[in-house]
Design an enzyme around this catalytic site. Structure first.
Site, PDB file in Angstrom:
ATOM      1  N   ASP A   1       0.849  -1.191   0.000  1.00 49.77           N
ATOM      2  CA  ASP A   1       0.000   0.000   0.000  1.00 49.77           C
ATOM      3  C   ASP A   1       0.891   1.249   0.000  1.00 49.77           C
ATOM      4  O   ASP A   1       2.115   1.151   0.176  1.00 49.77           O
ATOM      5  CB  ASP A   1      -0.873  -0.058   1.271  1.00 49.77           C
ATOM      6  CG  ASP A   1      -1.923   1.036   1.331  1.00 49.77           C
ATOM      7  OD1 ASP A   1      -2.358   1.527   0.281  1.00 49.77           O
ATOM      8  OD2 ASP A   1      -2.315   1.390   2.472  1.00 49.77           O
TER       9      ASP A   1
ATOM     10  N   GLU B   1       2.655   5.196  -3.854  1.00 49.38           N
ATOM     11  CA  GLU B   1       2.645   6.194  -4.954  1.00 49.38           C
ATOM     12  C   GLU B   1       3.957   6.959  -5.046  1.00 49.38           C
ATOM     13  O   GLU B   1       4.306   7.333  -6.177  1.00 49.38           O
ATOM     14  CB  GLU B   1       1.469   7.163  -4.747  1.00 49.38           C
ATOM     15  CG  GLU B   1       0.108   6.528  -4.912  1.00 49.38           C
ATOM     16  CD  GLU B   1      -0.264   5.577  -3.766  1.00 49.38           C
ATOM     17  OE1 GLU B   1       0.236   5.812  -2.644  1.00 49.38           O
ATOM     18  OE2 GLU B   1      -0.987   4.600  -4.001  1.00 49.38           O
TER      19      GLU B   1
ATOM     20  N   ASP C   1      -8.901   3.864  -2.503  1.00 48.47           N
ATOM     21  CA  ASP C   1      -9.882   4.284  -1.499  1.00 48.47           C
ATOM     22  C   ASP C   1     -11.119   4.902  -2.130  1.00 48.47           C
ATOM     23  O   ASP C   1     -11.300   6.117  -2.149  1.00 48.47           O
ATOM     24  CB  ASP C   1      -9.229   5.271  -0.526  1.00 48.47           C
ATOM     25  CG  ASP C   1      -8.115   4.604   0.267  1.00 48.47           C
ATOM     26  OD1 ASP C   1      -8.049   3.356   0.269  1.00 48.47           O
ATOM     27  OD2 ASP C   1      -7.315   5.330   0.876  1.00 48.47           O
TER      28      ASP C   1
HETATM   29  O1  MIG Z   1      -3.631   6.054   4.698  1.00 47.23           O
HETATM   30  O2  MIG Z   1      -3.602   0.780   5.717  1.00 47.23           O
HETATM   31  O3  MIG Z   1      -5.875   2.259   0.417  1.00 47.23           O
HETATM   32  O4  MIG Z   1      -6.969   0.084   1.772  1.00 47.23           O
HETATM   33  O5  MIG Z   1      -6.941   0.189   4.580  1.00 47.23           O
HETATM   34  C1  MIG Z   1      -4.460   4.967   4.481  1.00 47.23           C
HETATM   35  C2  MIG Z   1      -4.738   1.553   5.876  1.00 47.23           C
HETATM   36  C3  MIG Z   1      -3.654   3.715   4.364  1.00 47.23           C
HETATM   37  C4  MIG Z   1      -4.874   3.022   2.423  1.00 47.23           C
HETATM   38  C5  MIG Z   1      -5.400   1.853   1.680  1.00 47.23           C
HETATM   39  C6  MIG Z   1      -6.471   1.191   2.479  1.00 47.23           C
HETATM   40  C7  MIG Z   1      -5.919   0.761   3.805  1.00 47.23           C
HETATM   41  C8  MIG Z   1      -5.340   1.962   4.553  1.00 47.23           C
HETATM   42  N1  MIG Z   1      -4.340   2.630   3.728  1.00 47.23           N
END
Ligand code: MIG
Length: 755
Positions: free
Chosen positions: A348, A351, A454
C-alpha cells in the site's frame, strides 16, 4: 537482400547520429508495431523501459501506408507527441481513471497519487499510471498507442487526436495496429509481458477491513465466515498488525504470535495476506532502518541526504526501489516474515504517499540512483534491431548517476512490487506469489494485482467501479477490482447487497472498509443482505472453473478477465459506450440491477440475443434455497452467449475444497445446434503447470435431432483427469433450462424436450 542492406544502412546511420539524432521510425517485420523516435531522443532518460518485457523488434523502414504517426514537438518546456487518429474512433484505456469507459474528450494526468474517494484534483489522476490509449475504428479494427515515458505527463483524448504531454525529455512512441481489440490485447502483452497465473485461492472471496485487530478479532471473522457458510479464501491483515507501524514486525500486544494465528487460519482453509508499506520508520535500532542506512538504500533529498517524510510510523525513510541493489535487499526482508505462514502481501501507500508532502508525495527534486549503481550494465534501445550490436549502445554519458523523482515517481510502486515479488519467490520458491499493489504503472501487471484504492461507499462509486475495472483490463492489468461495499464512509444494506451481487463477477473480489466506518461484512446488515451476499459468493465459487480458465487465458494472451461488451462484437457501434453491463470472459454477460432506475432498463442489442441463465441457477442453487429468497432484486441479470458452454463446479466453501470432478455444463446452442467451451485445470498453486502439469480441455456440444451430446475432450497438458468425472448438462433455451442426469465419463447426453 536489398531490403536488409538498406535497413542496416539506415540503422547504422541512426546509431552514428545518436546524440543529435533526427526523428526516425521503424516497424516490425509483421508490420503490426511501429516505433517512433523524436529528434534528440536520449535513451538514458527513459530506459531501461519498465513497460516492455520484450522491446518491439522494429527492423524495417516504416511503410508508406502506415496510418498513425506521432508529431513530436517541444512546447512551453514540455515534450509533446500528437497522434491524429482519424474520425469516428472510440478511445479506451488510459489506465486507472474516473469517468466513463469511452475516453473521448477526457484528460488524464499520469502522476500517481493517494486520493481518498478519488477527490484529489477532481479525480484527474489516481494511484496508477498507464501511458496507453486504445482506439477502436468504426470497422472494428483497433490500434494502441504507448508513450514510453515515466516522467510526469498527461494524456488528452480528443475525438480525432491523442496528445501526450510530458514534463520530461522527448520520448518515443510505440504504435500497434491490429484487426480488433482482442488481437490488440494480445499484441500489447506480447510487448509488455503477461500476468503470471495467480494462485487459485486469490480468485476466491476475500474479507478485509482497516483493521481487524487484535488477532482474536481475526479468528472471530474467520469463524463467522465458516459458521455462516459464506465461501471464502482470504483474511487480510491491515496496518495495525504491526508494532508501531514498523514494517516486517508484529505488535507484541495485539499480534504476539503471528505463526499461531496463520496456522489457525490455514486449518480453516483460509489464506493470510499482510500489508507492507514502503515507508521505513526512521529509528536507530530498528533492523530494517539500520540495514537500509548501512546499505545507503534510501531515496535522497535534493542535497543528497536521506529523505525523511511522514507516513503512519511518523518520520520515515524510503527505499530507492529504482536501484537493483535496493530491490535485492528488499526481497531478502520477506524471508522471515513469510516464514510465519503468510500467504500473500499487500503493498500500500507506494505512490509513494507522504503525509503533508508536496502534492501528498515526496518533492519532485528528490533524487534516485547512486554513485554505486553501475549504469553501464543497462541496455539502451535506440533502434531495436534484431542485430543487437547495431541497435544498442552503452553510451551513458548523458545519465547523471542521480536522477530526479519527477522521472521515477510513477514507477516507484512498480519497482517496489517487482522487488516484493522477488522476495516472495525467494521465501517460497514453490508457491505462486500473490501481491496486491495500490500503485503501479503500465507493465507492472507482471508483478502484482491491483485494486482501485480508497473509493467511497456510494452508489456513484459503485457504478464507477465497472468502467474503472474494465479500463484497467484494457490497459493490460487484468487482475483488479474495487473495495466491495466501498472504503471511505459507511456502506448501507442496499449498497452492500448490490455491490456484492455484481462484485463477485469482477476479477478481484474483496470486501474492505476504512477504520471507524460501520461494519461491512456480509452479515453486518442482517439476514436479507447476508442471503444476497452468500448467494452471490456461491455463484463465484461455482463459476471458478470458468473463471480460472479465463485467468489462464489472460496469462497467455492478455485477454482481460472482465471485458466491455464491445469485445463481443467490435463492429456493433451501439456497444461502444456500454459500461454498466459487462462481460466475464467471452460467454457470460452481467447486467447489474439499478435499484434507482425508473422504468425499463436500456437493453443492448447483445442482451436481446443472449438468454438468461437464471432458471438454470435456480435449479443448481435449490438446495441452499437462496434465489427467490429475500432481496432477489439485488442480483444482476446473467446472460450467456449463444454457442458457448460454461463449466460450473459443485459448491465449495473455499478453493481448497473446490473439485472439478463433478461439473454442470451450462449449454446455450447457436443457430446450428453447436456450442463450445474451455476448461483449464491444474494444481491451483506452484509451478508444475509450467512443465505441463495441467489439463486443458475443450467442451463440445452438438445436437442431432433432439439428442444433445456434450463432450469434454483433452486438448493439452499432461495432468491426469480426476479419477472419476461426472458431468451433467443444463441446456438453456429461451428462458428455460433443462437438466440431464449426472453421467460418469467425458460425455453426457440428453434428449431435449420439444420447445
Ligand atoms: O492512509 O492501511 O488504500 O486500503 O486500509 C491509508 C490503511 C492507508 C490506504 C489503503 C487502504 C488501507 C489503509 N491505507
Amino acid at each position: 537482400m536489398m531490403i536488409i542492406k538498406r535497413v542496416s544502412l539506415l540503422v547504422s546511420c541512426l546509431v552514428v547520429a545518436l546524440g543529435a539524432m533526427g526523428q526516425a521510425a521503424l516497424m516490425t517485420a509483421d508490420r503490426k508495431v511501429a516505433a517512433f523516435y523524436p529528434e534528440g531522443y536520449d535513451a538514458t532518460q527513459h530506459q531501461p523501459s519498465p513497460i516492455f518485457e520484450h522491446e518491439p523488434t522494429a527492423v524495417m523502414p516504416l511503410s508508406a501506408d502506415w496510418q498513425l504517426r506521432p508529431r513530436f514537438e517541444q512546447r512551453d518546456g514540455h515534450s509533446v507527441a500528437t497522434i491524429a487518429v482519424g474520425t469516428g474512433v472510440d478511445l479506451y484505456g488510459t489506465g486507472e481513471v474516473t469517468g466513463p469507459l469511452r475516453r473521448n474528450g477526457r484528460s488524464v494526468q499520469l502522476w500517481n497519487v493517494d486520493t481518498p474517494a478519488y477527490g484529489v484534483d477532481g479525480g484527474s489522476h489516481l494511484y496508477l499510471s498507464h501511458p496507453w490509449v486504445m482506439g477502436l475504428r468504426p470497422d472494428g479494427t483497433a490500434f494502441g498507442i504507448i508513450a514510453d515515458n515515466t516522467w510526469r505527463s498527461a494524456i488528452d483524448c480528443r475525438d480525432d487526436e491523442v496528445v501526450f504531454t510530458s514534463d520530461g525529455p522527448a520520448f518515443r512512441v510505440v504504435i500497434i495496429e491490429s484487426d480488433g481489440p482482442q488481437q490488440l490485447m494480445a499484441e500489447l502483452t506480447r510487448l509488455t509481458g503477461h500476468m503470471e497465473l495467480p494462485p487459485l485461492w486469490a480468485l476466491g472471496y476475500q474479507q478485509c477491513r482497516f483493521s481487524y485487530q487484535p488477532d482474536a478479532r481475526v479468528r472471530e471473522i474467520a469463524d463467522t465466515l465458516r459458521m455462516l457458510r459464506i465461501p471464502s479464501d482470504v483474511i487480510w491483515m491491515d496496518i495495525d498488525y504491526m508494532d508501531s507501524y514498523k514494517i516486517f514486525t508484529f505488535s507484541p500486544k495485539e499480534f504476539p504470535q503471528p505463526a499461531q494465528l496463520n496456522d489457525y487460519l490455514h486449518r480453516q482453509n483460509f489464506k493470510a495476506v499482510y500489508m507492507i508499506d514502503p515507508g521505513v520508520k526512521a529509528e536507530q535500532g530498528y533492523f530494517v532502518d539500520d540495514q537500509g542506512t548501512a546499505g545507503d538504500y534510501w531515496v535522497k533529498d535534493r542535497d543528497g541526504q536521506p529523505y525523511v517524510g511522514n507516513v503512519w510510523p511518523g518520520p520515515c525513510h524510503f527505499p530507492d526501489f529504482i536501484r537493483p541493489e535496493v530491490r535485492h535487499w528488499w526481497a531478502t526482508l520477506y524471508k522471515d516474515f513469510m516464514a510465519t505462514g503468510i500467504d500473500g502481501v499487500w503493498n500500500d501507500m507506494n505512490e509513494p504517499s507522504v503525509f503533508g508532502g508536496p502534492g501528498g508525495t515526496m518533492p519532485v527534486d528528490n533524487l534516485h540512483g547512486s554513485e554505486k549503481w553501475d549504469v553501464r550494465s543497462e541496455k539502451y534501445n535506440y533502434m531495436n534491431t534484431s542485430d543487437n550490436s547495431a541497435g544498442k549502445t552503452n553510451n551513458t554519458s548523458h545519465l547523471s548517476p542521480l536522477t530526479s523523482h519527477l522521472r521515477f515517481h510513477n514507477v516507484y510502486g512498480l519497482n517496489m512490487v517487482r522487488a516484493s515479488r522477488d522476495g516472495l519467490l525467494l521465501a517460497n520458491p514453490q508457491k505462486r506469489p500473490f501481491i496486491l499493489s495500490r500503485s503501479n504503472f503500465l507493465g507492472g501487471h507482471r508483478y502484482a494485482a491491483t485494486w482501485t484504492g480508497d473509493n467511497l461507499s456510494s452508489w456513484d462509486q459503485m457504478w464507477l467501479s465497472i468502467p474503472m475495472t474494465l479500463t484497467l483490463g484494457l490497459s493490460g492489468q487484468p487482475f483488479n477490482g474495487p473495495d466491495i461495499g466501498g472504503f471511505c464512509e459507511s456502506a448501507n444494506a442496499d449498497l452492500l447487497a448490490h455491490w456484492t451481487a455484481m462484485g463477485v463477477f469482477f476479477p478481484f473480489v474483496r470486501n474492505h472498509t476504512i477504520k471507524g466506518s460501520a461494519n461491512q461484512e456480509p452479515w453486518a446488515f442482517g439476514d436479507e443482505v447476508l442471503q444476497v451476499c452468500r448467494t452471490a459468493i456461491e455463484r463465484r465459487y461455482r463459476l471458478l472453473p470458468y473463471i480460472y480458465t479465463l485467468f489462464r487465458k489472460a496469462s497467455l494472451d492478455g485477454m482481460p478477465v472482465m471485458r466491455p461488451l464491445f469485445m463481443a462484437d467490435p463492429k456493433d457501434l451501439s456497444l461502444r459506450r456500454e459500461d454498466r453491463a459487462f462481460l466475464l470472459g467471452g460467454d457470460l454477460m452481467v447486467v447489474p440491477k439499478d435499484p434507482k432506475a425508473q422504468g425499463a432498463p436500456d437493453i443492448s442489442t447483445l442482451q436481446k440475443k443472449w438468454p438468461p441463465i437464471t432458471s438454470a441457477l435456480k435449479t443448481i442453487e435449490a438446495p441452499s434455497g437462496a434465489v427467490g429468497g429475500a432481496s432477489p432484486s439485488a442480483h444482476p441479470l446473467l446472460l450467456q452467449r449463444p454457442g458457448s458452454i460454461i463449466p460450473m463446479a459443485q459448491l465449495a466453501q473455499s478453493t481448497a475444497e473446490l473439485r472439478t470432478d463433478s461439473l454442470t455444463l451450462l449449454v446455450v446452442l447457436d443457430a446450428d445446434g453447436q456450442a463450445t467451451g474451455q476448461l483449464y485445470e491444474d494444481e491451483g498453486d506452484g509451478f508444475s503447470y509450467r512443465a505441463g502439469n495441467y489439463r486443458q480441455s475443450r467442451l463440445e456440444a452438438s445436437l442431432a435431432g433432439r439428442q444433445l451430446t456434450v463432450s469434454l475432450r483433452h486438448a493439452d497438458g499432461h495432468m491426469p483427469a480426476p479419477a472419476q468425472r461426472w458431468l451433467r448438462i443444463a441446456c438453456i433455451r429461451g428462458g428455460r433450462a433443462q437438466f440431464s442426469a449426472w453421467q460418469q465419463g467425458d460425455v453426457a447426453t440428453m434428449k431435449l424436450h420439444k420447445k
